[in-house]
Design a protein around this motif. Structure first.
Motif, PDB file in Angstrom:
ATOM      1  N   LEU A 297     -10.961  16.810   4.021  1.00 31.84           N
ATOM      2  CA  LEU A 297     -10.637  16.563   5.429  1.00 31.84           C
ATOM      3  C   LEU A 297     -11.717  15.788   6.170  1.00 31.84           C
ATOM      4  O   LEU A 297     -11.468  15.221   7.236  1.00 31.84           O
ATOM      5  CB  LEU A 297     -10.354  17.881   6.150  1.00 31.84           C
ATOM      6  N   GLN A 298     -12.935  15.763   5.626  1.00 30.42           N
ATOM      7  CA  GLN A 298     -14.006  15.016   6.289  1.00 30.42           C
ATOM      8  C   GLN A 298     -13.994  13.543   5.910  1.00 30.42           C
ATOM      9  O   GLN A 298     -14.749  12.748   6.468  1.00 30.42           O
ATOM     10  CB  GLN A 298     -15.367  15.627   5.945  1.00 30.42           C
ATOM     11  N   LYS A 299     -13.154  13.155   4.955  1.00 27.84           N
ATOM     12  CA  LYS A 299     -13.093  11.746   4.568  1.00 27.84           C
ATOM     13  C   LYS A 299     -12.459  10.922   5.691  1.00 27.84           C
ATOM     14  O   LYS A 299     -11.414  11.293   6.209  1.00 27.84           O
ATOM     15  CB  LYS A 299     -12.284  11.582   3.275  1.00 27.84           C
ATOM     16  N   PRO A 300     -13.063   9.806   6.063  1.00 27.71           N
ATOM     17  CA  PRO A 300     -12.550   8.992   7.183  1.00 27.71           C
ATOM     18  C   PRO A 300     -11.358   8.137   6.766  1.00 27.71           C
ATOM     19  O   PRO A 300     -11.438   6.910   6.712  1.00 27.71           O
ATOM     20  CB  PRO A 300     -13.761   8.147   7.568  1.00 27.71           C
ATOM     21  N   LEU A 301     -10.255   8.794   6.461  1.00 25.13           N
ATOM     22  CA  LEU A 301      -9.048   8.107   6.007  1.00 25.13           C
ATOM     23  C   LEU A 301      -7.886   8.386   6.952  1.00 25.13           C
ATOM     24  O   LEU A 301      -7.805   9.461   7.544  1.00 25.13           O
ATOM     25  CB  LEU A 301      -8.663   8.578   4.599  1.00 25.13           C
ATOM     26  N   ARG A 302      -6.972   7.425   7.039  1.00 28.32           N
ATOM     27  CA  ARG A 302      -5.720   7.619   7.769  1.00 28.32           C
ATOM     28  C   ARG A 302      -4.633   7.885   6.725  1.00 28.32           C
ATOM     29  O   ARG A 302      -4.378   7.043   5.852  1.00 28.32           O
ATOM     30  CB  ARG A 302      -5.391   6.370   8.583  1.00 28.32           C
ATOM     31  N   VAL A 303      -4.017   9.059   6.817  1.00 29.58           N
ATOM     32  CA  VAL A 303      -2.995   9.468   5.852  1.00 29.58           C
ATOM     33  C   VAL A 303      -1.690   9.703   6.612  1.00 29.58           C
ATOM     34  O   VAL A 303      -1.648  10.479   7.567  1.00 29.58           O
ATOM     35  CB  VAL A 303      -3.409  10.751   5.103  1.00 29.58           C
ATOM     36  N   GLY A 314       6.404   1.496   8.492  1.00 24.64           N
ATOM     37  CA  GLY A 314       5.357   0.885   9.313  1.00 24.64           C
ATOM     38  C   GLY A 314       4.112   1.740   9.382  1.00 24.64           C
ATOM     39  O   GLY A 314       2.992   1.255   9.223  1.00 24.64           O
ATOM     40  N   GLU A 315       4.289   3.036   9.649  1.00 25.63           N
ATOM     41  CA  GLU A 315       3.136   3.936   9.734  1.00 25.63           C
ATOM     42  C   GLU A 315       2.431   4.053   8.389  1.00 25.63           C
ATOM     43  O   GLU A 315       1.198   4.081   8.324  1.00 25.63           O
ATOM     44  CB  GLU A 315       3.578   5.324  10.215  1.00 25.63           C
ATOM     45  N   ALA A 316       3.206   4.143   7.316  1.00 28.03           N
ATOM     46  CA  ALA A 316       2.595   4.267   5.992  1.00 28.03           C
ATOM     47  C   ALA A 316       1.836   3.001   5.604  1.00 28.03           C
ATOM     48  O   ALA A 316       0.773   3.066   4.978  1.00 28.03           O
ATOM     49  CB  ALA A 316       3.665   4.593   4.954  1.00 28.03           C
ATOM     50  N   ARG A 317       2.375   1.820   5.990  1.00 32.98           N
ATOM     51  CA  ARG A 317       1.672   0.571   5.685  1.00 32.98           C
ATOM     52  C   ARG A 317       0.345   0.467   6.425  1.00 32.98           C
ATOM     53  O   ARG A 317      -0.618  -0.102   5.917  1.00 32.98           O
ATOM     54  CB  ARG A 317       2.557  -0.634   6.043  1.00 32.98           C
ATOM     55  N   GLU A 318       0.293   1.018   7.659  1.00 33.35           N
ATOM     56  CA  GLU A 318      -0.933   0.946   8.452  1.00 33.35           C
ATOM     57  C   GLU A 318      -1.962   1.986   8.020  1.00 33.35           C
ATOM     58  O   GLU A 318      -3.128   1.900   8.407  1.00 33.35           O
ATOM     59  CB  GLU A 318      -0.605   1.142   9.937  1.00 33.35           C
ATOM     60  N   ALA A 319      -1.537   2.963   7.230  1.00 32.92           N
ATOM     61  CA  ALA A 319      -2.437   4.012   6.768  1.00 32.92           C
ATOM     62  C   ALA A 319      -3.168   3.572   5.502  1.00 32.92           C
ATOM     63  O   ALA A 319      -2.776   2.600   4.839  1.00 32.92           O
ATOM     64  CB  ALA A 319      -1.647   5.292   6.489  1.00 32.92           C
ATOM     65  N   ASP A 320      -4.240   4.293   5.181  1.00 31.33           N
ATOM     66  CA  ASP A 320      -4.914   4.035   3.908  1.00 31.33           C
ATOM     67  C   ASP A 320      -4.012   4.443   2.750  1.00 31.33           C
ATOM     68  O   ASP A 320      -3.972   3.782   1.715  1.00 31.33           O
ATOM     69  CB  ASP A 320      -6.236   4.812   3.852  1.00 31.33           C
ATOM     70  N   VAL A 321      -3.310   5.556   2.939  1.00 30.58           N
ATOM     71  CA  VAL A 321      -2.352   6.021   1.948  1.00 30.58           C
ATOM     72  C   VAL A 321      -1.312   6.859   2.673  1.00 30.58           C
ATOM     73  O   VAL A 321      -1.607   7.478   3.706  1.00 30.58           O
ATOM     74  CB  VAL A 321      -3.046   6.825   0.821  1.00 30.58           C
ATOM     75  N   GLY A 322      -0.096   6.873   2.178  1.00 29.45           N
ATOM     76  CA  GLY A 322       0.923   7.673   2.853  1.00 29.45           C
ATOM     77  C   GLY A 322       2.213   7.701   2.082  1.00 29.45           C
ATOM     78  O   GLY A 322       2.367   7.048   1.038  1.00 29.45           O
ATOM     79  N   ILE A 323       3.153   8.470   2.610  1.00 27.10           N
ATOM     80  CA  ILE A 323       4.477   8.541   2.009  1.00 27.10           C
ATOM     81  C   ILE A 323       5.527   8.280   3.077  1.00 27.10           C
ATOM     82  O   ILE A 323       5.330   8.579   4.265  1.00 27.10           O
ATOM     83  CB  ILE A 323       4.738   9.904   1.319  1.00 27.10           C
ATOM     84  N   CYS A 324       6.638   7.717   2.634  1.00 21.25           N
ATOM     85  CA  CYS A 324       7.792   7.497   3.499  1.00 21.25           C
ATOM     86  C   CYS A 324       8.971   8.195   2.849  1.00 21.25           C
ATOM     87  O   CYS A 324       9.370   7.837   1.730  1.00 21.25           O
ATOM     88  CB  CYS A 324       8.052   6.003   3.648  1.00 21.25           C
ATOM     89  N   GLY A 325       9.501   9.220   3.517  1.00 21.06           N
ATOM     90  CA  GLY A 325      10.499  10.073   2.908  1.00 21.06           C
ATOM     91  C   GLY A 325      11.862   9.430   2.752  1.00 21.06           C
ATOM     92  O   GLY A 325      12.306   8.644   3.589  1.00 21.06           O
ATOM     93  N   GLY A 326      12.529   9.820   1.647  1.00 18.16           N
ATOM     94  CA  GLY A 326      13.924   9.493   1.420  1.00 18.16           C
ATOM     95  C   GLY A 326      14.693  10.791   1.258  1.00 18.16           C
ATOM     96  O   GLY A 326      14.390  11.782   1.930  1.00 18.16           O
ATOM     97  N   THR A 327      15.691  10.823   0.361  1.00 19.49           N
ATOM     98  CA  THR A 327      16.442  12.046   0.106  1.00 19.49           C
ATOM     99  C   THR A 327      15.800  12.792  -1.048  1.00 19.49           C
ATOM    100  O   THR A 327      15.959  12.415  -2.227  1.00 19.49           O
ATOM    101  CB  THR A 327      17.908  11.715  -0.232  1.00 19.49           C
ATOM    102  N   HIS A 328      14.992  13.816  -0.702  1.00 12.26           N
ATOM    103  CA  HIS A 328      14.261  14.636  -1.679  1.00 12.26           C
ATOM    104  C   HIS A 328      13.327  13.807  -2.558  1.00 12.26           C
ATOM    105  O   HIS A 328      13.045  14.176  -3.706  1.00 12.26           O
ATOM    106  CB  HIS A 328      15.232  15.456  -2.542  1.00 12.26           C
ATOM    107  N   GLU A 329      12.881  12.694  -2.014  1.00  9.19           N
ATOM    108  CA  GLU A 329      11.905  11.855  -2.700  1.00  9.19           C
ATOM    109  C   GLU A 329      11.151  11.064  -1.635  1.00  9.19           C
ATOM    110  O   GLU A 329      11.471  11.124  -0.442  1.00  9.19           O
ATOM    111  CB  GLU A 329      12.600  10.907  -3.686  1.00  9.19           C
TER     112      GLU A 329
END
Length: 358
Positions: A297-303, A314-329
């Motif tokens: 949690l101390q790592k300076p990352l946007r997740v 859009g939000e996931a692209r602007e983050a260092d790493v992230g997920i964009c939900g679909g249907t159970h995936e």
């Protein structure tokens, strides 16, 4: 980045190994709530606060017995600077300076007549101990309260400058100022008045803020508003809770403002709606728990953990790493690029693995 761009220029005050003011990082403080005469309990809590990320720890020192406990703590290598909180008995303040406390917090108005204030100042000067002037809406001087009729921002500011004047009268300038009130708007206005009229470093806090939830919200508003103005050099989030929760809340405020060099993980997640086809609420809770357990949690990352294809990509692209939900995936997106599609039950493990590699 806002704070660093507009930060108020102040003189520097050194508290042990921590610098307050100037261009130094904002120091996070808390205060022990153990019996100040109980060395073992207080030592244990100071160590716990240090482990939680507290930069400076304050302890109440009501009498000479507690001052001797403080002396033992100073010799116990607790890992953080210690501040003695003194009221009424100037001799206790003098003794704390003698035993090498890193800072003394006083309200010069309740120490006694000016000869006693001078005794504290001279002891602090001799032993190179800075002083924090602590103005509180609940304990204003009678003459100032009678003049203003209530603990208004103007009354709090007048009290601060009254105390500053007492120290400056004896040539003492190694000073930090705090102006606190339980009313958030009053606290903000009073600090702005003081910040505009002096160059002393300012300690921020909303006093008597309440329990962990209510107090964190009040503090985020009061402390956050001032930090966004560039005001504030050290902070305490006062909570009716375990003191380590104060440290966590303070760190969250710094992270939310994305203050350069002090921002931990910024978790972006949507509030969910009828479009959400994954259990995002549970995923976010599990992710934060896993990241905490792994010490991430101390790592300076946007997740980003987003629930649907509307704002998610859009939000996931602007983050260092992230997920964009679909249907159970979900799509795993890293540095703006889609990495792969992953099943819902693998989201947490994959995010943690990617963060560890970054």
């Amino acid at each position: 980045m806002i704070y660093n761009e507009v930060r108020r220029k102040t003189r520097c005050v050194r508290v042990g190994g921590v610098q307050i003011g100037g261009t130094a990082p904002i120091a996070v403080q808390s205060m022990t709530n153990t019996d100040p005469h109980d060395f073992e309990a207080t030592h244990s809590q100071v160590k716990a606060l240090a482990a939680a990320g507290c930069d400076i720890v304050r302890l109440t020192v009501p009498d000479m017995e507690a001052a001797e406990v403080l002396a033992r703590l100073k010799n116990a290598d607790v890992g953080v600077p210690l501040v003695a909180d003194i009221h009424y008995d100037y001799r206790v303040a003098v003794r704390c300076a003698e035993v090498g406390v890193d800072k003394i917090r006083i309200n010069p108005g309740n120490i006694g007549d000016e000869t006693r204030v001078r005794a504290v100042v001279e002891a602090c000067r001799l032993h190179r101990v800075p002083i924090r002037i602590g103005v509180n809406g609940g304990s204003l001087e009678r003459h100032i309260l009678e003049k203003h009729g209530a603990p208004t921002p103007e009354a709090l500011a007048e009290s601060a400058f009254y105390h500053i004047g007492l120290l400056e009268k004896y040539g003492f300038y190694d000073t930090v100022v705090s102006i606190k009130a339980s009313d958030v708007a009053t606290m903000i206005a009073a600090n702005r008045l003081v910040a505009a009229a002096c160059d002393y470093p300012i300690h921020l806090g909303v006093t008597e803020a309440g329990d962990a939830k209510r107090g964190s919200i009040k503090s985020a508003i009061g402390v956050g508003a001032l930090l966004a103005d560039g005001i504030g050099d050290t902070v305490r989030v006062s909570l009716t809770a375990d003191p380590t929760e104060e440290v966590s809340a303070a760190r969250e405020i710094l992270s939310a403002l994305q203050i350069a060099g002090q921002s931990g993980m910024n978790i972006v997640s949507c509030p969910t709606c009828g479009r959400t086809k994954i259990d995002l609420i549970e995923l976010v809770a599990r992710f934060e728990a896993a990241a905490r357990e792994e010490g991430l949690l101390q790592k300076p990352l946007r997740v980003a953990l987003m629930g649907c294809p509307v704002n998610g990509p859009g939000e996931a692209r602007e983050a260092d790493v992230g997920i964009c939900g679909g249907t159970h995936e979900a799509l795993l997106i890293k540095k703006g690029e889609i990495i792969e599609k992953i099943p819902e039950n693998e989201v947490i493990a994959r995010l943690i693995a990617e963060i560890k590699q970054m």
